[in-house]
Design an enzyme around this catalytic site. Structure first.
Site, mmCIF file in Angstrom:
data_model
loop_
_atom_site.group_PDB
_atom_site.id
_atom_site.type_symbol
_atom_site.label_atom_id
_atom_site.label_comp_id
_atom_site.label_asym_id
_atom_site.label_seq_id
_atom_site.Cartn_x
_atom_site.Cartn_y
_atom_site.Cartn_z
ATOM 1 N N TYR A 155 -12.389 20.107 10.351
ATOM 2 C CA TYR A 155 -13.250 19.042 10.874
ATOM 3 C C TYR A 155 -14.727 19.348 10.587
ATOM 4 O O TYR A 155 -15.478 18.484 10.109
ATOM 5 C CB TYR A 155 -13.004 18.915 12.382
ATOM 6 N N ILE A 188 -18.868 13.108 23.112
ATOM 7 C CA ILE A 188 -18.866 11.703 23.543
ATOM 8 C C ILE A 188 -17.507 11.382 24.179
ATOM 9 O O ILE A 188 -16.461 11.806 23.682
ATOM 10 C CB ILE A 188 -19.110 10.758 22.330
HETATM 11 P P1 NAP Z 1 -11.234 7.750 18.255
HETATM 12 O O1 NAP Z 1 -11.486 7.277 19.654
HETATM 13 O O2 NAP Z 1 -10.086 8.660 18.013
HETATM 14 O O3 NAP Z 1 -11.144 6.475 17.296
HETATM 15 C C1 NAP Z 1 -10.945 6.662 15.918
HETATM 16 C C2 NAP Z 1 -10.986 5.329 15.196
HETATM 17 O O4 NAP Z 1 -10.800 5.582 13.802
HETATM 18 C C3 NAP Z 1 -9.868 4.379 15.604
HETATM 19 O O5 NAP Z 1 -10.336 3.050 15.533
HETATM 20 C C4 NAP Z 1 -8.786 4.633 14.550
HETATM 21 O O6 NAP Z 1 -7.895 3.520 14.339
HETATM 22 C C5 NAP Z 1 -9.676 4.831 13.330
HETATM 23 N N1 NAP Z 1 -9.024 5.569 12.255
HETATM 24 C C6 NAP Z 1 -8.424 6.783 12.293
HETATM 25 N N2 NAP Z 1 -7.938 7.106 11.084
HETATM 26 C C7 NAP Z 1 -8.231 6.071 10.248
HETATM 27 C C8 NAP Z 1 -7.992 5.784 8.879
HETATM 28 N N3 NAP Z 1 -7.354 6.650 8.107
HETATM 29 N N4 NAP Z 1 -8.428 4.608 8.377
HETATM 30 C C9 NAP Z 1 -9.091 3.717 9.150
HETATM 31 N N5 NAP Z 1 -9.347 3.928 10.449
HETATM 32 C C10 NAP Z 1 -8.926 5.091 10.997
HETATM 33 O O7 NAP Z 1 -12.514 8.552 17.689
HETATM 34 P P2 NAP Z 1 -14.048 8.543 18.195
HETATM 35 O O8 NAP Z 1 -14.200 9.607 19.209
HETATM 36 O O9 NAP Z 1 -14.484 7.161 18.494
HETATM 37 O O10 NAP Z 1 -14.773 9.078 16.865
HETATM 38 C C11 NAP Z 1 -15.358 8.187 15.923
HETATM 39 C C12 NAP Z 1 -16.144 8.999 14.908
HETATM 40 O O11 NAP Z 1 -17.143 9.766 15.583
HETATM 41 C C13 NAP Z 1 -15.283 10.012 14.143
HETATM 42 O O12 NAP Z 1 -15.710 10.113 12.813
HETATM 43 C C14 NAP Z 1 -15.546 11.314 14.883
HETATM 44 O O13 NAP Z 1 -15.328 12.438 14.081
HETATM 45 C C15 NAP Z 1 -17.007 11.131 15.244
HETATM 46 N N6 NAP Z 1 -17.430 11.962 16.368
HETATM 47 C C16 NAP Z 1 -16.880 11.824 17.610
HETATM 48 C C17 NAP Z 1 -17.305 12.642 18.647
HETATM 49 C C18 NAP Z 1 -16.758 12.516 20.031
HETATM 50 O O14 NAP Z 1 -17.169 13.327 20.891
HETATM 51 N N7 NAP Z 1 -15.903 11.568 20.341
HETATM 52 C C19 NAP Z 1 -18.297 13.620 18.417
HETATM 53 C C20 NAP Z 1 -18.833 13.737 17.139
HETATM 54 C C21 NAP Z 1 -18.400 12.902 16.120
HETATM 55 P P3 NAP Z 1 -6.496 3.400 15.185
HETATM 56 O O15 NAP Z 1 -6.897 2.960 16.571
HETATM 57 O O16 NAP Z 1 -5.721 2.359 14.469
HETATM 58 O O17 NAP Z 1 -5.884 4.765 15.163
#
Ligand code: NAP
Length: 247
Positions: A155, A188
């Site tokens: 990651y 987050i």
């Molecule tokens: P999340 O709640 O797990 O949501 C992930 C989203 O990405 C969902 O809409 C999922 O669709 C979609 N997705 C996953 N694989 C995919 C693919 N191959 N093609 C198209 N869509 C795909 O994640 P999140 O926490 O919102 O994170 C969003 C971004 O922020 C990510 O890049 C993550 O690395 C980054 N981030 C998050 C955090 C945190 O603390 N949450 C911190 C730093 C960075 P489905 O619903 O259909 O599975």
């Protein structure tokens, strides 16, 4: 702030992407968003946003890790909306484990979904943005891409790669008025982080100067600024939204 503009946001059926789509719609932006498998969630979300804000919003089931699907998606979105002004490479996954136990599949899946996806969609939208002589690309990286994190070699590598990609694209496309920035969230509150043990989540929060996890709205507000004309002289930057975790 985004009246009459259109944004393509990957991975917006839930979490941060969904939060961005909502704030953008509230600011007058039309939304094309993708998801991997959450068909029902995506349909319900699209209807809710269209009813609430009166913007055009369409969801597309498309695997961001797949090059051909991404090229087809870009073409379809441009045809459906006429033009696209903003691209947010947000889709991402984790497959956390220590390096000793990490499989080749876990490495490839994370690199393809988090990093290759940014190449795929940027490539798909590039000619359109160059033709328009404008565009704002926002890549969702992570503080972990800057700091590293035990148990997240795949990651962290994918997120560090996104930062190098962002700076290179900013240098290549700046003369054509296409901007590219990275947003680095800290901890987050989303399904991604809710998958962690309660004690781990509390331990994270304790180390954050602002003493809380961030909301999807905290991240979305920065994206709104970077997508809007308020940031027309900002490109190639990585900006953290992390409550002071990374200084
Ligand atoms: P999340 O709640 O797990 O949501 C992930 C989203 O990405 C969902 O809409 C999922 O669709 C979609 N997705 C996953 N694989 C995919 C693919 N191959 N093609 C198209 N869509 C795909 O994640 P999140 O926490 O919102 O994170 C969003 C971004 O922020 C990510 O890049 C993550 O690395 C980054 N981030 C998050 C955090 C945190 O603390 N949450 C911190 C730093 C960075 P489905 O619903 O259909 O599975």
């Amino acid at each position: 702030m985004l009246q009459g503009k259109t944004a393509l946001i990957t991975g917006a059926s839930r979490g941060i992407g969904k939060g961005i789509a909502e704030i953008f719609a509230k600011n007058g932006c039309n939304i094309a968003f993708t998801y991997a498998s959450s068909v029902e969630k995506a349909n319900a979300f699209a209807k809710e946003i269209a009813d609430k804000y009166g913007v055009k919003i369409l969801g597309y089931q498309s695997n961001a890790a797949d090059f051909n699907q991404s090229m087809e998606l870009a073409e379809k979105v441009i045809a459906d909306f006429g033009t696209v002004n903003i691209l947010i490479n947000n889709a991402g996954i984790t497959r956390d484990t220590l390096m000793l136990r990490m499989t080749e599949e876990q490495w490839d899946e994370v690199i393809d979904t988090n990093l290759k996806s940014a190449f795929n969609l940027t490539k798909g939208m590039l000619k359109h943005f160059l033709g328009n002589k404008s565009g704002s690309i926002i890549n969702m990286t992570s503080v972990v891409g800057v700091m590293g994190n035990a148990g997240q070699a795949n990651y962290a590598a994918s997120k560090a790669g996104m930062i190098g990609f962002t700076k290179s694209i900013a240098k290549e496309l700046g003369s054509r008025n296409v901007r590219c920035n990275a947003v680095a969230p800290g901890f987050i509150e989303t399904e991604m982080t809710h998958a962690l043990d309660e004690n781990v989540r509390k331990a994270w929060a304790d180390t954050i100067p602002l003493k809380r996890g961030g909301s999807t709205e905290d991240v979305a507000n920065l994206c709104l600024f970077l997508a809007s004309d308020m940031s027309t002289y900002i490109t190639g930057q990585t900006i953290s939204v992390c409550g002071g975790m990374l200084m």
